[in-house]
Structures are given as structure tokens and as C-alpha cells.
Design a protein around this motif. Sequence first.
Motif, PDB file in Angstrom:
ATOM      1  N   THR A  98       0.847  -1.192   0.000  1.00  0.00           N
ATOM      2  CA  THR A  98       0.000   0.000   0.000  1.00  0.00           C
ATOM      3  C   THR A  98       0.879   1.238   0.000  1.00  0.00           C
ATOM      4  O   THR A  98       1.773   1.373   0.855  1.00  0.00           O
ATOM      5  CB  THR A  98      -0.924   0.027   1.226  1.00  0.00           C
ATOM      6  N   GLU A  99       0.627   2.133  -0.951  1.00  0.00           N
ATOM      7  CA  GLU A  99       1.338   3.401  -1.030  1.00  0.00           C
ATOM      8  C   GLU A  99       0.342   4.525  -0.786  1.00  0.00           C
ATOM      9  O   GLU A  99      -0.695   4.601  -1.456  1.00  0.00           O
ATOM     10  CB  GLU A  99       1.981   3.563  -2.407  1.00  0.00           C
ATOM     11  N   HIS A 100       0.657   5.381   0.166  1.00  0.00           N
ATOM     12  CA  HIS A 100      -0.244   6.486   0.524  1.00  0.00           C
ATOM     13  C   HIS A 100       0.551   7.780   0.521  1.00  0.00           C
ATOM     14  O   HIS A 100       1.528   7.927   1.266  1.00  0.00           O
ATOM     15  CB  HIS A 100      -0.865   6.249   1.900  1.00  0.00           C
ATOM     16  N   ALA A 101       0.154   8.703  -0.341  1.00  0.00           N
ATOM     17  CA  ALA A 101       0.794  10.020  -0.401  1.00  0.00           C
ATOM     18  C   ALA A 101      -0.221  11.054   0.084  1.00  0.00           C
ATOM     19  O   ALA A 101      -1.160  11.396  -0.647  1.00  0.00           O
ATOM     20  CB  ALA A 101       1.250  10.337  -1.809  1.00  0.00           C
ATOM     21  N   TYR A 111      -3.923   6.961  -2.906  1.00  0.00           N
ATOM     22  CA  TYR A 111      -3.536   5.609  -2.500  1.00  0.00           C
ATOM     23  C   TYR A 111      -3.265   4.800  -3.768  1.00  0.00           C
ATOM     24  O   TYR A 111      -4.013   4.901  -4.749  1.00  0.00           O
ATOM     25  CB  TYR A 111      -4.660   4.917  -1.729  1.00  0.00           C
ATOM     26  N   HIS A 112      -2.230   3.998  -3.708  1.00  0.00           N
ATOM     27  CA  HIS A 112      -1.977   3.065  -4.810  1.00  0.00           C
ATOM     28  C   HIS A 112      -1.635   1.709  -4.205  1.00  0.00           C
ATOM     29  O   HIS A 112      -0.915   1.623  -3.199  1.00  0.00           O
ATOM     30  CB  HIS A 112      -0.824   3.544  -5.692  1.00  0.00           C
ATOM     31  N   TYR A 113      -2.154   0.647  -4.842  1.00  0.00           N
ATOM     32  CA  TYR A 113      -1.989  -0.704  -4.322  1.00  0.00           C
ATOM     33  C   TYR A 113      -1.303  -1.576  -5.365  1.00  0.00           C
ATOM     34  O   TYR A 113      -1.634  -1.544  -6.557  1.00  0.00           O
ATOM     35  CB  TYR A 113      -3.355  -1.317  -3.989  1.00  0.00           C
ATOM     36  N   LEU A 114      -0.331  -2.358  -4.904  1.00  0.00           N
ATOM     37  CA  LEU A 114       0.349  -3.379  -5.700  1.00  0.00           C
ATOM     38  C   LEU A 114       0.090  -4.706  -5.003  1.00  0.00           C
ATOM     39  O   LEU A 114       0.481  -4.886  -3.842  1.00  0.00           O
ATOM     40  CB  LEU A 114       1.851  -3.110  -5.772  1.00  0.00           C
ATOM     41  N   VAL A 115      -0.559  -5.631  -5.685  1.00  0.00           N
ATOM     42  CA  VAL A 115      -1.006  -6.879  -5.064  1.00  0.00           C
ATOM     43  C   VAL A 115      -0.465  -8.059  -5.854  1.00  0.00           C
ATOM     44  O   VAL A 115      -0.502  -8.066  -7.093  1.00  0.00           O
ATOM     45  CB  VAL A 115      -2.549  -6.931  -5.009  1.00  0.00           C
ATOM     46  N   VAL A 116       0.031  -9.052  -5.133  1.00  0.00           N
ATOM     47  CA  VAL A 116       0.564 -10.267  -5.736  1.00  0.00           C
ATOM     48  C   VAL A 116      -0.111 -11.471  -5.099  1.00  0.00           C
ATOM     49  O   VAL A 116      -0.348 -11.492  -3.881  1.00  0.00           O
ATOM     50  CB  VAL A 116       2.096 -10.339  -5.544  1.00  0.00           C
ATOM     51  N   GLU A 247     -12.639   8.430  -6.017  1.00  0.00           N
ATOM     52  CA  GLU A 247     -13.043   7.112  -6.487  1.00  0.00           C
ATOM     53  C   GLU A 247     -11.823   6.209  -6.632  1.00  0.00           C
ATOM     54  O   GLU A 247     -10.714   6.670  -6.856  1.00  0.00           O
ATOM     55  CB  GLU A 247     -13.759   7.212  -7.835  1.00  0.00           C
ATOM     56  N   LEU A 248     -12.070   4.902  -6.538  1.00  0.00           N
ATOM     57  CA  LEU A 248     -11.017   3.916  -6.764  1.00  0.00           C
ATOM     58  C   LEU A 248     -10.972   3.565  -8.240  1.00  0.00           C
ATOM     59  O   LEU A 248     -11.972   3.140  -8.820  1.00  0.00           O
ATOM     60  CB  LEU A 248     -11.291   2.656  -5.931  1.00  0.00           C
ATOM     61  N   TYR A 249      -9.819   3.753  -8.863  1.00  0.00           N
ATOM     62  CA  TYR A 249      -9.604   3.401 -10.269  1.00  0.00           C
ATOM     63  C   TYR A 249      -9.086   1.963 -10.339  1.00  0.00           C
ATOM     64  O   TYR A 249      -8.123   1.604  -9.680  1.00  0.00           O
ATOM     65  CB  TYR A 249      -8.580   4.323 -10.904  1.00  0.00           C
ATOM     66  N   LEU A 267     -10.519 -10.001 -11.783  1.00  0.00           N
ATOM     67  CA  LEU A 267      -9.922  -9.080 -10.813  1.00  0.00           C
ATOM     68  C   LEU A 267     -10.821  -8.833  -9.604  1.00  0.00           C
ATOM     69  O   LEU A 267     -10.495  -8.014  -8.747  1.00  0.00           O
ATOM     70  CB  LEU A 267      -9.615  -7.747 -11.501  1.00  0.00           C
ATOM     71  N   SER A 268     -11.932  -9.548  -9.525  1.00  0.00           N
ATOM     72  CA  SER A 268     -12.911  -9.248  -8.474  1.00  0.00           C
ATOM     73  C   SER A 268     -12.388  -9.531  -7.074  1.00  0.00           C
ATOM     74  O   SER A 268     -12.894  -8.959  -6.106  1.00  0.00           O
ATOM     75  CB  SER A 268     -14.199 -10.035  -8.723  1.00  0.00           C
ATOM     76  N   PHE A 269     -11.377 -10.405  -6.939  1.00  0.00           N
ATOM     77  CA  PHE A 269     -10.832 -10.676  -5.606  1.00  0.00           C
ATOM     78  C   PHE A 269     -10.268  -9.420  -4.956  1.00  0.00           C
ATOM     79  O   PHE A 269     -10.167  -9.350  -3.724  1.00  0.00           O
ATOM     80  CB  PHE A 269      -9.744 -11.755  -5.689  1.00  0.00           C
ATOM     81  N   MET A 270      -9.915  -8.429  -5.750  1.00  0.00           N
ATOM     82  CA  MET A 270      -9.334  -7.197  -5.204  1.00  0.00           C
ATOM     83  C   MET A 270     -10.322  -6.460  -4.290  1.00  0.00           C
ATOM     84  O   MET A 270      -9.919  -5.731  -3.380  1.00  0.00           O
ATOM     85  CB  MET A 270      -8.898  -6.279  -6.348  1.00  0.00           C
ATOM     86  N   TYR A 271     -11.619  -6.651  -4.535  1.00  0.00           N
ATOM     87  CA  TYR A 271     -12.613  -5.968  -3.707  1.00  0.00           C
ATOM     88  C   TYR A 271     -12.675  -6.527  -2.289  1.00  0.00           C
ATOM     89  O   TYR A 271     -13.302  -5.923  -1.418  1.00  0.00           O
ATOM     90  CB  TYR A 271     -13.984  -6.057  -4.372  1.00  0.00           C
ATOM     91  N   ASP A 272     -12.037  -7.660  -2.053  1.00  0.00           N
ATOM     92  CA  ASP A 272     -12.036  -8.274  -0.720  1.00  0.00           C
ATOM     93  C   ASP A 272     -10.822  -7.873   0.109  1.00  0.00           C
ATOM     94  O   ASP A 272     -10.624  -8.406   1.206  1.00  0.00           O
ATOM     95  CB  ASP A 272     -12.071  -9.795  -0.851  1.00  0.00           C
ATOM     96  N   LEU A 273     -10.006  -6.952  -0.408  1.00  0.00           N
ATOM     97  CA  LEU A 273      -8.740  -6.625   0.244  1.00  0.00           C
ATOM     98  C   LEU A 273      -8.789  -5.337   1.058  1.00  0.00           C
ATOM     99  O   LEU A 273      -7.758  -4.819   1.478  1.00  0.00           O
ATOM    100  CB  LEU A 273      -7.631  -6.520  -0.814  1.00  0.00           C
ATOM    101  N   ASN A 274      -9.971  -4.799   1.273  1.00  0.00           N
ATOM    102  CA  ASN A 274     -10.135  -3.586   2.085  1.00  0.00           C
ATOM    103  C   ASN A 274      -9.398  -2.396   1.476  1.00  0.00           C
ATOM    104  O   ASN A 274      -8.776  -1.596   2.174  1.00  0.00           O
ATOM    105  CB  ASN A 274      -9.660  -3.826   3.524  1.00  0.00           C
ATOM    106  N   LEU A 275      -9.499  -2.259   0.148  1.00  0.00           N
ATOM    107  CA  LEU A 275      -8.904  -1.115  -0.520  1.00  0.00           C
ATOM    108  C   LEU A 275      -9.763   0.123  -0.295  1.00  0.00           C
ATOM    109  O   LEU A 275     -10.972   0.033  -0.086  1.00  0.00           O
ATOM    110  CB  LEU A 275      -8.773  -1.389  -2.025  1.00  0.00           C
ATOM    111  N   HIS A 276      -9.139   1.283  -0.371  1.00  0.00           N
ATOM    112  CA  HIS A 276      -9.816   2.541  -0.052  1.00  0.00           C
ATOM    113  C   HIS A 276     -11.021   2.756  -0.973  1.00  0.00           C
ATOM    114  O   HIS A 276     -10.879   2.837  -2.193  1.00  0.00           O
ATOM    115  CB  HIS A 276      -8.823   3.696  -0.195  1.00  0.00           C
TER     116      HIS A 276
END
Length: 533
Positions: A98-101, A111-116, A247-249, A267-276
Amino acid sequence: MRRKMITGSVAAVALVASVVLAHTARAATFGVTESDGAYIVDTGAGLMFTVSRTNGDMTSMTYEGRELLSGRASHVQSGFGSDTEVTAEVRGDTIVVTEHAPDFYTDGEIYHYLVVREDQNNIYMATWVDAHAAGELRWYSSFRGEVLTGAYEPSDTAGDTVIESADVFRDGGRTSSKYYSNRRAIDQGVRGLTGDGVGVFMDYGNRESSSGGPFFRDIEQQRTGNNDLYNYLFSGHNQTEGQRTGELYGPYALMVTDGSTPKARDLSFMYDLNLHDAVGPAGRGWIVGKVSGVDRANAVVGWSNPAAQYWTRPDASTGNFASPLMKPGSYTQTLYQGELAVARRSVTVAAGTGTTGANQSSTWAEQDTIVRLGEWDGTPAGFKNAAESTSMHPSDSRLQPWRSAVTGSQTASFPAAQWSGINNGTTVTFDLTEEQLTARTVRIGITAAFAGGRPQISINDWTPKKVPAASAQPKSRSLTIGTYRGNNTLYEYAVPASALVAGTNTLTITVVSGSTGTGYLSPGFSYDAVDLY
């Protein structure tokens, strides 16, 4: 084998000597480690990348031990700056960086997210930006040209000479730019770069927070000495809508392979990761309806509001449609005939349920025409040079001459675009009988305009007394950056019977504008269709 070198939020760990050698080939170990102010993420399947804990830049990406990045960092926009908060967390088989500026571009927040996910060589991403964002939002990666050697020809600018605004180039008569041959949003799928035994691809994912609708095009890649890959989330490149903020892009993904082209991922699993501000499937609804009065094989239904945009293609046989899952809210629903908006209505989406009966019929009035040039589909398709208008500069030597004089409905000889400094005064000759000498109407549709350019007509010795008003268009280059897509505008001219003669008549179309310019940066516009009825 999995090694959770970091658990929870940025837990401090002892370094393991073999992990410090992050850019050398070694046995794959899923996990994330800290080294020299950076996080090193290992997918366990051959892909590793390094993220600066200072500014969130991705400074290295290796596949099977080979460095892929050119030396330029990969990042959102042009980087976040030194006060970025960067954390890493292992959640079972998933790593979330998680990157937060908090001071993005002085007073913004991002916020920017990199997920593996374990054993997948994909970097899944999403980006949230607030209302103080910069005028562009993009993910940018620059790869080594000697490793990723394949280049998409229209955007290969390596060694070419600049001819316009530092971003359009020429090599002999061939022109090139990062703006050329980019696809419409509705057509965007996986696209990328390849080399010997390696490929890097972008899955452009969900465009719901981007702007411009289903037919908007933006930069996807460019080769200079390096080979660059982009995901433009928002830009000012002939942008027809403002930026959606708060909004989340995404989600979207950067995918690394052995050179084969991957399929788009779920990519729907990303919605389960508590993203902003992520809105998962359970918090969404949908729209169901049927279209009529259009060529269903060439129809699109779109939805838009200040928070989101969506689209779908109706069934070509029945006209039935169902939207993607949408955020709750009120939307403008638009029916397109090709790319031409032919009906609008309001609809409301509620979470967890479908809205039915959102039927829509075209309000476009077809006419029994004497002259018809082009089709009313919101594009210059069929006109001279139209097929190349998104893949080269209008000065390209491979194009036909722009100046035109046509007889009757000779669409293929009529120019796709017209400029005051290039091909002003396009003429169309047509014949009338004595019985046809009645008051007539000329309709001209344009798809985009530059510098206030709009069409004025004359027929024989008659010219309308009133100069038409300029259309509402983005304040940027358009016709030279690989797009005909602006705001479709219809101009209608009432022609008195006294202007016409039995026999041959001549319709002349000129560009008028209160602005000036030279060549292909003079006032101009692109055509949708021309009718005389």
C-alpha cells in the motif's frame, strides 16, 4: 515454497543474505523482504520486483533473473514524492503493498496498491485519488528495449524527428506517436510488449472511474530507446469529461509471461482486500432492458454519472441488454448508434438488485435524402483517410490528398476531416430536377473540432446570413493525436428553394472560426455525415 518474511503491517525482520541478492536468479520463494529502504516482492513463480519505501517507485522488475525495467522507475503519474507512506503485508497467499501520499501534488491525497498472489506473475493494481488530484493519472512502466524488443509500429518513435509538440514524430514520410493506434475503451483488452522468452502485458481492467465513455482513446505504449507501457486512468488528451475523483480506479494488472499473450484475469478478488473506497459485488446493482430503432449489431448502451461510467453491447438478435455490476446511484443512460448518441434517459441503480424495464428507442430522425455522405454513426468511417486517422498524423505521406471535390454521394472521395489551412472549401455537386426545386435542409455532423472550427455552407451563390456557433469541445489537440472523438455536434441549414437550380448545383463547405492557426493546427473538424434532403 512460501516464506512470509513480513507479516502484519511492515514488521521489521532480519535480513537473509540470499534475499538481498534480489536481482539474481535463484530458487523462487513467495514472500516480501526489506532491503536498503525497499520492499522486495517475490511471486514464487519467477517474477520479483522492488518498491522504494521512500516514494513508492518500482525500481526493479526481474523475470527469471533478467532485469526488465529500463532504469526509469515505474510509478503512478510521475511518482509520489519523498513523504509517501509505503507498507507491505502478507495475507495468506496474497501480498498487499500500500502506497499512501497525503500531499500528492501539494494538497492532494492518493492511494496506490500493488497486489501479488502466490505463483502468479501478475501485479494487480488499483489507485484512489481525491478531489485535489493532478490533471493526469496514469500507471507508467519503462522497459529495456533490448529485452522487450517488440514494438507496436504506429507508436514506435525511436530515432524519428519531432514535428509537433515534442510528441509527434516523422521518419521520412511515416509519422509516429504514442497517441497512435490506441484502442477505444470498449475494445481495450490485454496488450503488451514481447521479447525472447518474456512478455509484459497490461490488463486495463475496470474503466468505471475513468472518463470519456466507451469510445475514448488514450495512450497505451511507446517505444523510444526504451519500450514503455501505460495505463492512462485519466488525461487531458482531448478529454470530453472531467476527472472523477474520490473514487477507486481499477482494478487493473501488469502481467509477465514467457512471451505468450495472457488472457484477461478475474480481478474481483481485489474488492475483498479492504482497498480505499472499494465497492464489492454485493454493494452493486444492475440494469436490464431492450433497445429498438437502431442497428442492434452496431449499438451500445452506456451509463454515466459523476462517480462512474459503464457500457454494454445489446444482443444483436433480440436487442436485450444487461449492464455490468454498477455502483448505486442515478445515471444517464445513453443509447448509441455506433458512436452517435441517439437517445438518453435516467435510470437508478440500487445495491443488491436489478432495475428492469430500462428500455430505450432511438430518437434519431432518418430522412429521404438527395445526397448522403457517410453514415450517421458518430464516426468518419467510410470517408477518405478515415481508416488511418487513429494511427498516423494527417500529414503522413501514406494518406491520400485531403483536398476533395465530389459528385453526389461519393463517400470514399470525401475527406474525413477538414482544416482551414489545408483543404478548405470541400465541394459536392448534385443534380436536381424542376420538381425537386423546393426548400431543402443540409445536415452536417461533426465528431470533433479544433480551435473552434465549424462548418459553414454555400449552395451556388447562396450563403446563410448567420455564421453557426462553435461546438463545445475539449481545449486540446484532437485531429493530430490519433482521435476523431470529441463531442458529436449536428449543424442544420435551411436552404430556400431560390438557392437551387434545375440541373447541376454545388454545395461548398468551409471551415469558419474566430481563431487562427496554420496547417494541421489550424481550425478544423472531422465529419460524421452530410445530408441534403
